[in-house]
Design an enzyme around this catalytic site. Sequence first.
Site, short mmCIF file in Angstrom:
data_model
loop_
_atom_site.label_atom_id
_atom_site.label_comp_id
_atom_site.label_asym_id
_atom_site.label_seq_id
_atom_site.Cartn_x
_atom_site.Cartn_y
_atom_site.Cartn_z
N GLY A 1 0.83 -1.22 0.00
CA GLY A 1 0.00 0.00 0.00
C GLY A 1 0.85 1.25 0.00
O GLY A 1 0.60 2.19 0.75
N THR B 1 3.09 3.95 -2.86
CA THR B 1 2.75 4.72 -4.06
C THR B 1 2.26 3.83 -5.19
O THR B 1 1.18 4.06 -5.76
CB THR B 1 3.99 5.49 -4.56
OG1 THR B 1 4.60 6.12 -3.46
CG2 THR B 1 3.62 6.50 -5.62
N SER C 1 1.22 -3.73 4.84
CA SER C 1 1.79 -4.18 6.09
C SER C 1 1.82 -3.05 7.11
O SER C 1 2.18 -1.93 6.78
CB SER C 1 3.22 -4.69 5.83
OG SER C 1 3.90 -4.83 7.05
N ILE D 1 5.86 -2.82 7.97
CA ILE D 1 6.84 -2.31 7.00
C ILE D 1 6.32 -1.00 6.42
O ILE D 1 5.26 -0.96 5.80
CB ILE D 1 7.06 -3.33 5.85
CG1 ILE D 1 7.45 -4.69 6.43
CG2 ILE D 1 8.13 -2.84 4.88
CD1 ILE D 1 7.41 -5.83 5.43
N GLU E 1 6.44 12.59 -3.16
CA GLU E 1 6.57 12.29 -4.59
C GLU E 1 6.40 13.56 -5.42
O GLU E 1 5.32 14.15 -5.44
CB GLU E 1 5.50 11.28 -5.03
CG GLU E 1 5.42 10.04 -4.16
CD GLU E 1 6.57 9.08 -4.36
OE1 GLU E 1 7.40 9.31 -5.25
OE2 GLU E 1 6.63 8.10 -3.63
N LYS F 1 4.43 22.63 -10.27
CA LYS F 1 5.85 22.49 -10.64
C LYS F 1 6.01 22.72 -12.13
O LYS F 1 5.29 22.13 -12.94
CB LYS F 1 6.23 21.05 -10.27
CG LYS F 1 7.62 20.63 -10.56
CD LYS F 1 7.80 19.22 -10.04
CE LYS F 1 9.02 18.57 -10.60
NZ LYS F 1 9.08 17.14 -10.30
C1 LIG Z 1 15.08 10.30 -1.67
C2 LIG Z 1 14.03 9.82 -2.65
C3 LIG Z 1 13.38 10.76 -3.45
C4 LIG Z 1 12.39 10.35 -4.35
N1 LIG Z 1 11.76 11.28 -5.09
C5 LIG Z 1 10.78 10.90 -5.93
C6 LIG Z 1 10.06 11.87 -6.67
O1 LIG Z 1 10.30 13.05 -6.55
N2 LIG Z 1 9.08 11.45 -7.52
C7 LIG Z 1 8.79 10.11 -7.67
O2 LIG Z 1 7.90 9.79 -8.46
N3 LIG Z 1 9.48 9.19 -6.98
C8 LIG Z 1 10.44 9.55 -6.12
N4 LIG Z 1 11.12 8.60 -5.41
C9 LIG Z 1 10.81 7.21 -5.66
C10 LIG Z 1 9.51 6.84 -5.00
O3 LIG Z 1 9.44 7.36 -3.68
C11 LIG Z 1 9.41 5.32 -4.97
O4 LIG Z 1 9.73 4.77 -6.22
C12 LIG Z 1 8.01 4.91 -4.62
O5 LIG Z 1 7.55 5.49 -3.42
C13 LIG Z 1 8.00 3.43 -4.48
O6 LIG Z 1 6.67 3.06 -4.31
P1 LIG Z 1 6.34 1.58 -3.95
O7 LIG Z 1 4.85 1.49 -3.89
O8 LIG Z 1 7.08 0.64 -4.84
O9 LIG Z 1 6.99 1.40 -2.50
P2 LIG Z 1 6.46 1.98 -1.12
O10 LIG Z 1 5.76 3.28 -1.29
O11 LIG Z 1 7.62 1.92 -0.19
O12 LIG Z 1 5.38 0.92 -0.67
C14 LIG Z 1 5.69 -0.43 -0.38
C15 LIG Z 1 4.50 -1.01 0.32
O13 LIG Z 1 4.65 -2.41 0.41
C16 LIG Z 1 4.29 -2.81 1.72
N5 LIG Z 1 4.97 -4.07 1.98
C17 LIG Z 1 6.30 -4.34 1.92
N6 LIG Z 1 6.52 -5.62 2.24
C18 LIG Z 1 5.31 -6.17 2.47
C19 LIG Z 1 4.89 -7.48 2.82
N7 LIG Z 1 5.77 -8.47 3.01
N8 LIG Z 1 3.56 -7.69 2.98
C20 LIG Z 1 2.66 -6.70 2.79
N9 LIG Z 1 3.02 -5.44 2.43
C21 LIG Z 1 4.33 -5.19 2.29
C22 LIG Z 1 4.71 -1.69 2.60
O14 LIG Z 1 4.03 -1.70 3.84
C23 LIG Z 1 4.30 -0.48 1.74
O15 LIG Z 1 2.94 -0.16 1.96
C24 LIG Z 1 12.09 8.98 -4.49
C25 LIG Z 1 12.75 8.03 -3.67
C26 LIG Z 1 13.69 8.44 -2.76
C27 LIG Z 1 14.37 7.41 -1.88
#
Ligand SMILES: Cc1cc2nc3c(=O)[nH]c(=O)nc-3n(C[C@H](O)[C@H](O)[C@H](O)COP(=O)(O)OP(=O)(O)OC[C@H]3O[C@@H](n4cnc5c(N)ncnc54)[C@H](O)[C@@H]3O)c2cc1C
Length: 151
Positions: free
Chosen positions: A13, A15, A39, A42, A49, A78
Amino acid sequence: MNKPVRKVVIAGGGTAGWVCAAALSSQLGDLLNIVLVESEDIGTVGVGEASIPPMRNFHRLIGVDEQQFMAATGATFKLGIAFENWARDGDRYIHSFGKTGKETWMADFQHFWLRAREQGFGGEFGEYCVEHEAAREGKFATSSNGSLNYA
Ligand SMILES: Cc1cc2nc3c(=O)[nH]c(=O)nc-3n(C[C@H](O)[C@H](O)[C@H](O)COP(=O)(O)OP(=O)(O)OC[C@H]3O[C@@H](n4cnc5c(N)ncnc54)[C@H](O)[C@@H]3O)c2cc1C
């Protein structure tokens, strides 16, 4: 035998998960049972973003009103991405979301600009982009004409 997909489980849950859930439920919500699993232990990356202009199309796709979205999230508009200390210390390069200059059938704009620079005029490249100049001045406006490209 191919069975139609009726249930979708989205793992995570953050991005990606919620963007996926929003897209699927707005487009196929009547046909699918959508479950998002997240989770409590986690956390998300959660750094905030910044988006790029195609995000506006995504908002239209899922039926999000931009004014309500901006007010509810406290987001900012932006016009580009500023790269601080990019070429050297103290340097600032703005990659704007706008179009710079006007091309002709002969060549793209940058060729004319480079030639002008060789001849001692032409100014800065960004001066030919309204989004770049608005960003530099800290100015912004939306219009139904869509005159500025933004995220
Ligand atoms: C410093 C920095 C700056 C950034 N700037 C930007 C930006 O300006 N623009 C942009 O678009 N992106 C940016 N990013 C990238 C962006 O933040 C990430 O790519 C994005 O948030 C990843 O989304 P996600 O859903 O993959 O992971 P997350 O948002 O981390 O979500 C992962 C989810 O999975 C769940 N999870 C994990 N393991 C389990 C499990 N075993 N069981 C159940 N649930 C689980 C977690 O609880 C969480 O809800 C940046 C990243 C960083 C580090």
